[in-house]
Design an enzyme around this catalytic site. Sequence first.
Site, PDB file in Angstrom:
ATOM      1  CG  LEU A 192      -1.984   1.288   1.356  1.00 24.74           C
ATOM      2  CD1 LEU A 192      -2.848   1.168   0.189  1.00 24.74           C
ATOM      3  CD2 LEU A 192      -2.563   1.416   2.907  1.00 24.74           C
ATOM      4  CB  THR A 812      -5.840  29.711 -64.916  1.00 23.00           C
ATOM      5  OG1 THR A 812      -5.946  28.577 -65.448  1.00 23.00           O
ATOM      6  CG2 THR A 812      -6.829  30.614 -65.023  1.00 23.00           C
ATOM      7  NE  ARG A 864      -3.162  17.869 -86.797  1.00 18.09           N
ATOM      8  CZ  ARG A 864      -2.804  16.688 -86.237  1.00 18.09           C
ATOM      9  NH1 ARG A 864      -3.748  15.745 -87.010  1.00 18.09           N
ATOM     10  NH2 ARG A 864      -2.279  16.398 -85.359  1.00 18.09           N
ATOM     11  CG  ASN A 906      -0.648  18.580 -72.358  1.00 16.72           C
ATOM     12  OD1 ASN A 906      -0.977  19.647 -72.259  1.00 16.72           O
ATOM     13  ND2 ASN A 906      -1.454  17.476 -72.062  1.00 16.72           N
ATOM     14  CG  HIS A 908      -5.219  14.663 -68.802  1.00 17.88           C
ATOM     15  ND1 HIS A 908      -6.002  15.115 -69.912  1.00 17.88           N
ATOM     16  CD2 HIS A 908      -5.990  13.611 -68.316  1.00 17.88           C
ATOM     17  CE1 HIS A 908      -6.996  14.462 -70.056  1.00 17.88           C
ATOM     18  NE2 HIS A 908      -6.972  13.736 -69.143  1.00 17.88           N
ATOM     19  CD  GLU A 941       4.624   9.664 -83.045  1.00 19.12           C
ATOM     20  OE1 GLU A 941       3.873   9.185 -83.918  1.00 19.12           O
ATOM     21  OE2 GLU A 941       5.763   9.455 -83.130  1.00 19.12           O
ATOM     22  CB  ALA A 972      -4.330  20.181 -57.799  1.00 22.10           C
ATOM     23  CD  GLU A 973      -5.131  21.452 -64.331  1.00 21.85           C
ATOM     24  OE1 GLU A 973      -6.019  20.668 -64.829  1.00 21.85           O
ATOM     25  OE2 GLU A 973      -4.893  22.609 -64.958  1.00 21.85           O
TER      26      GLU A 973
END
Length: 1009
Positions: A192, A812, A864, A906, A908, A941, A972-973
């Site tokens: 104790l 942007t 093009r 690039n 995406h 390509e 996020a981009e």
Amino acid sequence: MAERVLVIGGGGREHALAWKLAQSPHVQQVLVAPGNAGTANCGKISNSEVSVTNHSILAQYCKDHNVALVVVGPEVPLAAGIVDDLTAAGVLCFGPTARAAQLEASKSFSKSFMDRHSIPTARWSSFTDSQEACNFIQGAEFPALVVKASGLAAGKGVIVAGNKDEACQAVRDIMKDKAFGSAGETVVVEELLEGEEVSCLCFSDGFTVAPMPPAQDHKRLLDGDQGPNTGGMGAYCPAPQVSEEMLQLIKTMVLQKTIDGMREEGAPYIGVLYAGLMITKLGPKVLEFNCRFGDPECQVLMPLLKSDLYEVLQNTLQGKLASRPPVWQEKSAAVTVVMASGGYPGDYKKGVEITGLSHAQELGLQVFHAGTTLKEGKVVTSGGRVLTVTAVHSHLNSALQLANQGVGAIAFSGAVYRRDIGHRAISFLTCSRALTYKDSGVDIAAGNKLVDMIKPVAKATSRPGCSAELGGFAGLFDLKAAGFTDPILVSGTDGVGTKLKIAQACDCHSTIGQDLVAMCVNDVLAQGAEPLFFLDYFSCGQLDVTVAASVIEGIAEACCLAGCALLGGETAEMPGMYGPGEYDLAGFCVGAVDRGQLLPRLADIVEGDLLIGIASSGLHSNGFSLVRQVLDRTDLQYSSPAPFGRPGQTVGEVLLTPTKIYSKILLPILQNGSVKAYTHITGGGLLENIPRVLLPELAVDLDASHWRIPAVFSWLQQKGILSEEEMGRTFNCGLGAVLVVGRQDAQQLLREVQAQEDAWIVGSVTCRQPGALPRKHILAHDTSSLGNGLVQGGGICQKKTKVAVLISGTGTNLQALIEQVKKPSSSAEIIVVISNRPGVLGLKRASMAGIQTRVVDHKLYGSRADFDSTIDQVLEEFGVEVICLAGFMRILTAPFVKKWNGKLLNIHPSLLPSFKGVHAQRQALQAGVRLTGCTVHFVAEEVDAGAIIAQEAVPVLANDTEESLSERVKEAEHRVFPAALELVASGAVRLGEDGRIQEKGFLGVFSLL
């Protein structure tokens, strides 16, 4: 992405955990199984009926309902192995394993464990025979009056007897009459103890412990600590009886020892560890361990937790507590009062209606339900402890008064509760006591003990001119005895910076002293001076003699390496200035040099002189704030195997490699007159330190292929996406010191240095062209062509990679790229913006930024191929090296893509290869995915099929529309596109011949154009 969390349990503790978790923006929903009336359909919180005893069913439920985290409240499921089983099934679960939970599940195991690891506890013995236990009680030389059922007994298996006969009767009740069932097959009989009983909990990730504020539970049913023992009738936090000094002692002697011991025994403890302690005259002693949050302690801890609980649990599971400890509210106290059913802890009536709950909440109080359920739309009692009322206030007494007001507002027949929760703390706070300096947090005895410990190590640093005896008011040094005739004194001072944070997190203090000495001594060497004596300053909030002695012993050993005496120092104990376990260091070195040998000899440095670079041991002691930021981006902890360094080393061990001391190696060389200048590569790295020994009209060419760059630098650059300039002006990049020497002396001096240390001819001195702007060209260290590099006395500018941006509209992403290349550390320069449409906003953005623009209107071309040919002519005109497509709405022809292969980027709006083509967000919503994002890739390509450079994930929220999701992906981009451009422009990432991404090591720096 917001997650779903499942809390196991149905008491007040689990309600408090669910309540705190629901506040996290990371949490979408909190399920509680089985829960109670308080967790039933309350905002984000709702109950679940899933079985928590069948772990296989539970694991499948978690997978079916996308539960990201399971948090276990009670001890029984933990002891039954719920964490083991869910983890094995691939479900993340917070709490210790069954083996680790033995600390609570078996009192006998727990006491034996404490003995094995020298954790202070009461004297004890365990028994499986009642008569042997009674014989022990009668014959013990200490009051053996505490009798415990060894197994789990819902927090009630402890009897504190008034005398030996009562203790023997308790043994018979437990072992023969099965008062606690099978939990009492083994009993533990303890001494104790007398003192103040407190609860000290901590989060543990298996290595680091993060203590919570100390709390105090009230086990007795009635006021004045009268009546039978219960599971707890209330609690308060923090307990003022536990000083900061005592809490630190508990952390070191109990909590950390326990976590270390469990890990050593092969049962790493990850979760919450609860230590029930008695603060005795001899210090803290453990009464018991629990393997989870206490109840009702949890109900006062959660309201005081300032951090996001979900983040804290994740950091604990991921081993990140050292760098991300939880933060708690300061100068606030919480009190919780338990309302129990009449008859508790014995038999009691259930189904009694509870009223006044809304009134308590109107008072600003938090009511956590325990034994409650819903019946016909009403809240009724269903357990012994029915609910807890929690109040938070700046003063403990006021918090108790508010909690009691809340209890008074709630009613149910036969309710039992205490009105004096916190009475011990209030008595402690109001008691007039004679104060001592130690009460304020300054321990003079500990300081004296430290001095006695370090006197011998300081004396060992004695040298001619100084006896290095500690204890006086000041130190003496005899320059004549040191052999100087016409001396100039040179002084230097420095610290170790945030490398200290890593040492403290790793609990490794023995090498940090060498860093301190090296930073000062190596600076003094820059003047050609011999280091004579050193003084240190060690400051802390609370003196840990063991830690301080380890640091100062390291300082003394480093002084011996440097050849200087540890002449004195200061140990400052400043309560409140530093957090627990934190300290800071400063060092002061004094050296001397005879007047004729003073460095640098600026007038002697001429074009054609060579540079000898001397190897560093790694990071040394600079840049650690950036290092820690980079580490935070990874899943690595300091205890993780290092992806750099020698095999078997941890991250912490590599980062704590001490700074090299160059004095004994270089001093004889500096004194022979052949060295014209010495520069210590310290704060500011290569780029800032070499110019300090150059006249403005001079520069130096450095060839980074000529010296060995340690792997840690490559790793930091890659993981931190750091530019070469950022690396060069922050880190030493493998060179701890650089000597400027005459060409005719270089080889001889190099051999002398190489006899003791790795060294190389790393460059030469050159003249800066009159009126020319300084430039820096960066070539990959592993290329066959050797880069030259220019470090100018008048400053450094960087040759940047020429970038063109192709747009079709508002631009942007163009704006994000423009903001990035404005930074001095950027490796890129946008030199032209080309649009296939006239008058678009993106052209205006470019013009406002001073960037040239061109319009090549696709409507004016018959094919093009003709259009692409014109674009190509513009790119050649500007000498473009990298092209970014930023919202360019034309598909480029195969010949164009082939010509610019590996230079055409690039972005995406999806996590490729998912959702190629247009309307990527619409595709993501239709597919029902929970995660999308954006991808920067090299153009191939095939549309959206090139090698991926960088990606950022974006969560799909339940209420997302195509427009709202697109907006967040666009944000996020704006982050990931600039980062990817830096990777490519700096050369850190390139497209290999096989079409795959290749990442280079640390890049060679500094090339004169």
